[in-house]
Design an enzyme around this catalytic site. Structure first.
Site, PDB file in Angstrom:
ATOM      1  CD  GLU A 197     -21.934 -12.161   5.427  1.00 35.53           C
ATOM      2  OE1 GLU A 197     -21.871 -11.169   4.679  1.00 35.53           O
ATOM      3  OE2 GLU A 197     -22.774 -12.288   6.333  1.00 35.53           O
ATOM      4  CE  LYS A 206     -23.324 -13.668  -0.909  1.00 36.61           C
ATOM      5  NZ  LYS A 206     -22.533 -13.247   0.246  1.00 36.61           N
ATOM      6  NE  ARG A 254     -21.960  -5.271  -6.701  1.00 40.32           N
ATOM      7  CZ  ARG A 254     -21.711  -5.888  -5.529  1.00 40.32           C
ATOM      8  NH1 ARG A 254     -20.879  -5.367  -4.677  1.00 40.32           N
ATOM      9  NH2 ARG A 254     -22.301  -7.018  -5.213  1.00 40.32           N
TER      10      ARG A 254
HETATM   11  P1  ATP Z   1     -24.135  -9.546  -2.113  1.00 41.51           P
HETATM   12  O1  ATP Z   1     -24.001  -8.066  -2.229  1.00 41.51           O
HETATM   13  O2  ATP Z   1     -24.854 -10.186  -3.241  1.00 41.51           O
HETATM   14  O3  ATP Z   1     -24.629  -9.988  -0.766  1.00 41.51           O
HETATM   15  P2  ATP Z   1     -21.511  -9.767  -1.182  1.00 41.51           P
HETATM   16  O4  ATP Z   1     -20.555  -8.823  -1.779  1.00 41.51           O
HETATM   17  O5  ATP Z   1     -22.020  -9.394   0.136  1.00 41.51           O
HETATM   18  O6  ATP Z   1     -22.656 -10.090  -2.229  1.00 41.51           O
HETATM   19  P3  ATP Z   1     -19.585 -11.610  -0.251  1.00 41.51           P
HETATM   20  O7  ATP Z   1     -19.727 -13.021   0.109  1.00 41.51           O
HETATM   21  O8  ATP Z   1     -19.297 -10.638   0.826  1.00 41.51           O
HETATM   22  O9  ATP Z   1     -20.890 -11.213  -1.042  1.00 41.51           O
HETATM   23  O10 ATP Z   1     -18.539 -11.454  -1.419  1.00 41.51           O
HETATM   24  C1  ATP Z   1     -17.251 -12.003  -1.403  1.00 41.51           C
HETATM   25  C2  ATP Z   1     -16.362 -11.211  -2.308  1.00 41.51           C
HETATM   26  O11 ATP Z   1     -16.900 -11.159  -3.618  1.00 41.51           O
HETATM   27  C3  ATP Z   1     -16.239  -9.778  -1.822  1.00 41.51           C
HETATM   28  O12 ATP Z   1     -14.880  -9.410  -1.864  1.00 41.51           O
HETATM   29  C4  ATP Z   1     -17.055  -8.996  -2.794  1.00 41.51           C
HETATM   30  O13 ATP Z   1     -16.543  -7.704  -2.952  1.00 41.51           O
HETATM   31  C5  ATP Z   1     -16.952  -9.827  -4.076  1.00 41.51           C
HETATM   32  N1  ATP Z   1     -18.108  -9.608  -4.927  1.00 41.51           N
HETATM   33  C6  ATP Z   1     -19.409  -9.779  -4.603  1.00 41.51           C
HETATM   34  N2  ATP Z   1     -20.207  -9.434  -5.624  1.00 41.51           N
HETATM   35  C7  ATP Z   1     -19.397  -9.047  -6.638  1.00 41.51           C
HETATM   36  C8  ATP Z   1     -19.612  -8.574  -7.974  1.00 41.51           C
HETATM   37  N3  ATP Z   1     -20.838  -8.405  -8.475  1.00 41.51           N
HETATM   38  N4  ATP Z   1     -18.522  -8.283  -8.728  1.00 41.51           N
HETATM   39  C9  ATP Z   1     -17.293  -8.455  -8.232  1.00 41.51           C
HETATM   40  N5  ATP Z   1     -17.020  -8.878  -7.003  1.00 41.51           N
HETATM   41  C10 ATP Z   1     -18.054  -9.182  -6.199  1.00 41.51           C
HETATM   42 MG    MG Z   2     -20.477  -8.770   1.530  1.00 43.55          MG
END
Ligand code: ATP
Ligand code: MG
Length: 576
Positions: free
Chosen positions: A41, A282, A272
């Site tokens: 995102e 984030k 994760r």
């Molecule tokens: P946050 O929880 O920090 O807002 P997010 O998961 O919402 O992070 P996205 O931009 O939606 O951020 O993430 C893009 C991809 O990266 C998604 O498929 C998500 O599952 C993966 N991802 C995010 N954080 C992790 C992590 N700590 N380990 C592995 N994959 C991750």
């Molecule tokens: Mg997300």
């Protein structure tokens, strides 16, 4: 001698996701096709956790000769910005991955998503609900109690189609209506109790502007994005496990009405990355930047990929890390030292060696002719002669490390002290004859005599058996430089977690655990070969660690170096 055969490790370790793909290939489900996606995102900078997901998705595509898409999941109009889109594109390519022609924006699918919703209404699988948000919540029930049907659930198809069209046309205020999937308000899985799939938002979108005032919810949009792009394996983190039944319900419903064809993409969840000594959320990263705890998104201490790059971490190191930690279904914490060790491994192999003195003290070789200098040869890599050699000028005055001299040596000290002999690495053996001090008794220079027949690489070199082997930089030739010493951003492995001794009821913030010593800047002396270092060139400074020329602040002929990582894991020894 044991007769056991040597165990043969597969080139790429297997894991449960590879097993699923292998099985699909065996049954021919996808005709051997493997198509994955990385769907960020664009509402923040990518962090180390994303690197795990990127390496996994692009890595699987590479392994199986498939494709991995880079898809911006930009269906939420509120927090998304072009700045993040650009930074994400740069970070994924920096990690070494190529999406080819598969660069997508979920917002390009808004019309298809809308048509999917219309299709569901026509199939009596969605309805417009006019309950308030609070009432929707109240009707939803709890984990132990089933929900209740909304009074609007029995609206006729024509009425629903009309209302949904008027929602799109902007006839209603925010919150007055939503579109919900019609599934089962008594489902034990709350996510199946008629989830909301569209809402009215009068917000401009960073790409579609004011064209839309209804926006799909993520849980509705994501499966459709996957199906549109013919994704085979849709890999996400564990928190989406409870959403998988809806993912499957939705795509099956859309296949039943002919919008998509089977087989349908399969959602697969993995744990994760949780890493000690950093935060990977984030929201917290934004707070660290906004409140000025770090210098910006690319602060080398921040666990963002732009920060990592500026720190001198390498893409190869991240890929090694991803491979080493593997993927699993259960949440676990990975220690920061594992990541640092992966960076060291790659840098040890690839970085040329150089000499820098970080805490300079002058060494004067009293029997060396004044004004004279000569070249010493130093290998660029101790184990790789193919990486060549360079010349280091030697002279009467040299910079050495302050800690390499002790007027009164402690037990076991093998470096410079009166009457002791050491080798000046790649140069001569010298014998310490004393030191000079200022009025406060602080040592201002060390005095020594050199052995003219002891030069490294000459036959005489072997005549001297010495224990100390010091690095040095010629005062007349060295180059002064700013050197930034970075350390871990947090002083505790689980920032913000409750710790023994915290008063009852005390809420610890992750900010309480910031490491006050995470950044220090010094002036050091570099050997002349370092003077024209280009931004982002990486070296091992002998005995100190790995350093990179800062990509932002280095100038032609005036590099600024960032410490990437020390030579060994000093954290536990010094601070643990
Ligand atoms: P946050 O929880 O920090 O807002 P997010 O998961 O919402 O992070 P996205 O931009 O939606 O951020 O993430 C893009 C991809 O990266 C998604 O498929 C998500 O599952 C993966 N991802 C995010 N954080 C992790 C992590 N700590 N380990 C592995 N994959 C991750
Ligand atoms: Mg997300």
């Amino acid at each position: 001698m044991s007769e056991h055969p040597k165990s043969e490790l597969p080139a790429v370790p297997s894991n449960f996701i590879r097993n699923i793909i292998d099985e699909d290939n065996r049954t021919g489900k996808w005709d051997g096709r493997v198509e994955t996606r990385f769907p960020p995102e664009p509402n923040g900078y990518l962090h180390y956790g994303h690197a795990k997901s990127i390496c996994l998705n692009f890595g699987l595509a590479q392994t199986y000769g498939g494709e991995c898409h880079l898809r911006f999941d930009d269906t939420n109009p509120e927090k998304e910005e072009q700045e993040y889109v650009d930074a994400i594109i740069e970070a994924v390519s920096w990690l070494g991955f190529d999406w080819g022609k598969h660069l997508y924006f979920a917002s390009d699918y808004f019309e298809t998503m809308y048509q999917c919703a219309v299709g569901l209404i026509q199939a009596d699988k969605a309805y417009v609900d006019s309950l308030s948000a609070d009432d929707i919540r109240a009707y939803r029930g709890t984990l132990t109690e089933p929900g209740r049907n909304s009074p609007y659930r029995t609206r006729g198809i024509e009425e629903n189609l009309d209302l949904f069209r008027r929602m799109r046309d902007g006839e209603f205020i925010e919150g007055s209506h939503v579109l919900r999937a019609k599934i089962d308000m008594a489902s034990p899985n709350i996510n199946l109790r008629d989830p909301v799939i569209y809402r009215i938002r009068r917000v401009a979108h960073h790409r579609t502007g004011d064209r839309w005032c209804v926006y799909p919810l993520y849980t509705f949009a994501h499966p459709i994005e996957d199906a549109i792009e013919n994704i085979t394996h849709s890999i996400c983190t564990l928190e989406f496990e409870d959403q998988r039944p809806f993912y499957d319900w939705l795509l099956a419903a859309l296949a039943d009405i002919g919008i998509f064809v089977r087989p349908l993409p399969q959602q697969i969840e993995f744990a994760r990355l949780n890493l000690t000594y950093v935060v990977l959320s984030k929201r917290k990263l934004i707070q660290l930047v906004d409140e000025g705890h770090v210098a910006g998104w690319d602060d080398p201490r921040l666990p963002t990929l732009v920060g990592a790059r500026r720190r001198g971490f390498t893409a190869e190191g991240f890929r090694l890390f991803a491979e080493r930690i593997g993927v699993s279904k259960s949440d676990a914490w990975i220690d920061m030292s594992v990541l640092e060790e992966c960076m060291r491994e790659h840098l040890n192999d690839s970085a040329e060696r150089r000499v820098a003195v970080l805490d300079p003290l002058k060494l004067i070789i009293t029997n060396y002719p004044e004004g004279h200098s000569e070249a010493c040869e130093a290998p660029n890599h101790p184990l790789k002669p193919e990486m060549g050699k360079r010349e280091m000028p030697f002279g009467r005055e040299l910079w050495i490390e302050r800690e390499d001299f002790m007027e009164t040596p402690i037990k076991g000290f093998r470096r410079l002290f009166p009457d002791n002999m050491v080798r000046l690495r790649y140069g001569y053996v010298v014998k310490c004859t004393g030191c000079e001090k200022d009025a406060d008794g602080k040592v201002t220079a060390v005095l020594a005599e050199y052995m003219p027949d002891s030069k490294s690489g000459t036959p005489g070199a072997d005549n001297y058996k010495v224990k100390g082997n010091l690095h040095w930089v010629s005062v007349a030739h060295g180059c002064g430089a700013e050197i930034r010493l970075y350390d871990r951003l947090f002083a505790h492995p689980y920032p913000g977690a409750r710790r023994e001794g915290d008063p009852e009821g005390h809420e610890r913030s992750f900010l309480d655990d910031l490491n006050p010593d995470s950044y220090r800047t010094i002036r050091g002396w570099l050997e002349p070969a370092l003077k024209y270092t280009k931004p982002e060139e990486r070296f091992q400074f002998e005995r100190h660690g790995y350093f990179v020329a800062d990509r932002v602040d280095s100038a032609q002929g005036a590099p600024v170096f960032n410490r990437t990582v020390t030579l060994k894991d000093s954290w536990v020894r010094e601070k643990g």
